[in-house]
Motif scaffolding. Structure first.
Motif, short mmCIF file in Angstrom:
data_model
loop_
_atom_site.label_atom_id
_atom_site.label_comp_id
_atom_site.label_asym_id
_atom_site.label_seq_id
_atom_site.Cartn_x
_atom_site.Cartn_y
_atom_site.Cartn_z
N PRO A 116 0.82 -1.22 0.00
CA PRO A 116 0.00 0.00 0.00
C PRO A 116 0.85 1.27 0.00
O PRO A 116 0.44 2.29 -0.55
CB PRO A 116 -0.82 -0.11 1.29
N GLU A 117 2.04 1.20 0.60
CA GLU A 117 2.93 2.36 0.63
C GLU A 117 3.36 2.79 -0.76
O GLU A 117 3.70 3.95 -0.98
CB GLU A 117 4.16 2.08 1.49
N CYS A 118 3.37 1.85 -1.71
CA CYS A 118 3.76 2.16 -3.09
C CYS A 118 2.56 2.38 -4.00
O CYS A 118 2.67 3.13 -4.98
CB CYS A 118 4.62 1.03 -3.67
N SER A 119 1.45 1.75 -3.72
CA SER A 119 0.32 1.77 -4.66
C SER A 119 -0.78 2.77 -4.31
O SER A 119 -1.73 2.92 -5.07
CB SER A 119 -0.27 0.36 -4.78
N THR A 120 -0.68 3.45 -3.16
CA THR A 120 -1.71 4.43 -2.78
C THR A 120 -1.11 5.83 -2.76
O THR A 120 0.10 6.01 -2.91
CB THR A 120 -2.30 4.10 -1.39
N ASN A 121 -1.96 6.82 -2.51
CA ASN A 121 -1.49 8.20 -2.54
C ASN A 121 -0.59 8.56 -1.36
O ASN A 121 0.03 9.61 -1.37
CB ASN A 121 -2.67 9.17 -2.62
N VAL A 122 -0.48 7.70 -0.35
CA VAL A 122 0.42 7.98 0.77
C VAL A 122 1.88 8.11 0.29
O VAL A 122 2.69 8.79 0.91
CB VAL A 122 0.28 6.90 1.88
N ARG A 123 2.17 7.50 -0.83
CA ARG A 123 3.51 7.59 -1.42
C ARG A 123 3.87 9.04 -1.77
O ARG A 123 5.05 9.41 -1.77
CB ARG A 123 3.55 6.71 -2.68
N TYR A 124 2.88 9.87 -2.04
CA TYR A 124 3.11 11.25 -2.46
C TYR A 124 2.67 12.26 -1.40
O TYR A 124 2.12 13.31 -1.70
CB TYR A 124 2.38 11.52 -3.78
N ARG A 125 2.93 11.94 -0.14
CA ARG A 125 2.56 12.82 0.97
C ARG A 125 3.76 13.10 1.87
O ARG A 125 3.67 13.05 3.08
CB ARG A 125 1.43 12.20 1.79
N SER A 126 4.91 13.41 1.27
CA SER A 126 6.14 13.54 2.05
C SER A 126 6.34 14.93 2.65
O SER A 126 6.88 15.05 3.74
CB SER A 126 7.34 13.17 1.18
N PHE A 127 5.94 15.98 1.95
CA PHE A 127 6.24 17.34 2.42
C PHE A 127 5.01 17.97 3.05
O PHE A 127 3.98 18.12 2.40
CB PHE A 127 6.69 18.24 1.26
N PHE A 128 5.09 18.34 4.26
CA PHE A 128 6.11 18.21 5.27
C PHE A 128 5.74 17.11 6.25
O PHE A 128 4.62 16.64 6.23
CB PHE A 128 6.39 19.55 6.00
N SER A 129 6.66 16.73 7.10
CA SER A 129 6.47 15.59 8.00
C SER A 129 5.41 15.89 9.06
O SER A 129 5.57 16.78 9.89
CB SER A 129 7.79 15.24 8.68
N GLY A 130 4.33 15.11 9.03
CA GLY A 130 3.26 15.27 10.01
C GLY A 130 3.66 14.84 11.40
O GLY A 130 3.30 15.48 12.39
N HIS A 131 4.39 13.73 11.50
CA HIS A 131 4.87 13.28 12.82
C HIS A 131 5.72 14.39 13.46
O HIS A 131 5.56 14.70 14.64
CB HIS A 131 5.73 12.02 12.68
N THR A 185 14.62 17.84 4.43
CA THR A 185 13.89 19.11 4.32
C THR A 185 12.43 18.95 4.75
O THR A 185 11.84 19.91 5.26
CB THR A 185 13.96 19.67 2.88
N ASP A 186 11.84 17.78 4.56
CA ASP A 186 10.47 17.53 5.04
C ASP A 186 10.42 17.63 6.56
O ASP A 186 9.49 18.20 7.12
CB ASP A 186 9.99 16.13 4.64
N VAL A 187 11.43 17.06 7.20
CA VAL A 187 11.50 17.06 8.66
C VAL A 187 11.81 18.47 9.17
O VAL A 187 11.19 18.93 10.14
CB VAL A 187 12.54 16.03 9.14
N ALA A 188 12.75 19.17 8.53
CA ALA A 188 13.08 20.54 8.95
C ALA A 188 11.86 21.46 8.82
O ALA A 188 11.58 22.25 9.72
CB ALA A 188 14.25 21.06 8.15
N ALA A 189 11.14 21.33 7.71
CA ALA A 189 9.94 22.15 7.52
C ALA A 189 8.87 21.79 8.55
O ALA A 189 8.19 22.68 9.09
CB ALA A 189 9.40 21.98 6.10
N GLY A 190 8.71 20.50 8.84
CA GLY A 190 7.75 20.07 9.84
C GLY A 190 8.10 20.61 11.23
O GLY A 190 7.22 21.05 11.97
N ALA A 191 9.39 20.58 11.56
CA ALA A 191 9.83 21.10 12.85
C ALA A 191 9.58 22.60 12.95
O ALA A 191 9.10 23.10 13.97
CB ALA A 191 11.31 20.79 13.07
N ALA A 192 9.89 23.33 11.87
CA ALA A 192 9.69 24.79 11.88
C ALA A 192 8.21 25.13 11.98
O ALA A 192 7.81 25.98 12.78
CB ALA A 192 10.31 25.39 10.62
N PHE A 193 7.39 24.45 11.17
CA PHE A 193 5.95 24.74 11.22
C PHE A 193 5.35 24.38 12.57
O PHE A 193 4.58 25.16 13.13
CB PHE A 193 5.21 23.99 10.10
#
Length: 196
Positions: A116-131, A185-193
């Motif tokens: 599912p990580e490859c075949s669903t839209n979750v694959r294209y949800r990297s920016f920015f890190s929600g965790h 950069t996803d993690v840095a942006a998530g931390a800043a936001f």
């Protein structure tokens, strides 16, 4: 819920920069399957950071020990608002930007394309890190609570609560890179936001 109305990207964001590549080479594990422990660790860490201001600061310290239901309710509400707002903005941003996750480059080769990580839209949800953004939003709320309310009597104990929350948030972001779920950069942006 808001991100579910945004269609999958027709042209996903797949470009990276040298900082992202350095982070992936230096921190991430060799295979996606090897990173499952880091994913689980990041889930646990963000859960701990979310639970702390609600259970410890609000329920145990403010409500039970200090006998202040007003402060307990307000600190809990502030923490929940920070999490809710951050999650909403992260969901909309990640769905709109359509950035491919690092492991996505390996789908069909090193990573089974039927996952599912490859075949669903979750694959294209990297920016920015929600965790990461959630962990830092909660850490920011915890720091503000302890800076303005002497929940633990003021001084070092209250400062340690802030430092601990920021440390857990930082570890959460690092585990997201280690697990190959996000670029640096996803993690840095998530931390800043989240902090903002």
């Amino acid at each position: 819920a808001s991100s579910s109305f945004i269609p999958d990207p027709k042209n996903p964001w797949q470009t990276t920069n040298e900082f992202d590549e350095w982070g992936r080479r230096t921190l991430s594990v060799p295979s996606y399957e090897d990173g499952q422990w880091a994913q689980d660790t990041s889930d646990l860490l963000v859960s701990l950071n979310m639970a702390f201001p609600l259970l410890v600061d609000s329920l145990v310290v403010s409500y039970w020990y200090r006998r202040s239901p007003v402060v307990a309710g307000q600190t809990a509400l502030i923490a929940v608002e920070a999490m809710a707002f951050g999650s909403m903005m992260q969901g909309i941003t990640s769905a709109s930007s359509g950035r491919e996750r690092p492991y996505g480059r390996d789908c069909g080769t090193k990573v089974d394309s039927n996952l599912p990580e490859c075949s669903t839209n979750v694959r294209y949800r990297s920016f920015f890190s929600g965790h990461t953004s959630t962990a830092f939003a909660v850490a920011g709320a915890t720091c503000m609570h302890h800076a303005h309310l002497p929940l633990y009597g003021g001084g070092v104990p209250d400062a340690l609560a802030c430092v601990g929350a920021l440390g857990i948030a930082s570890a959460t972001g690092t585990m997201r890179i280690v697990s190959d779920e996000h670029y640096a950069t996803d993690v840095a942006a998530g931390a800043a936001f989240g902090t903002l």
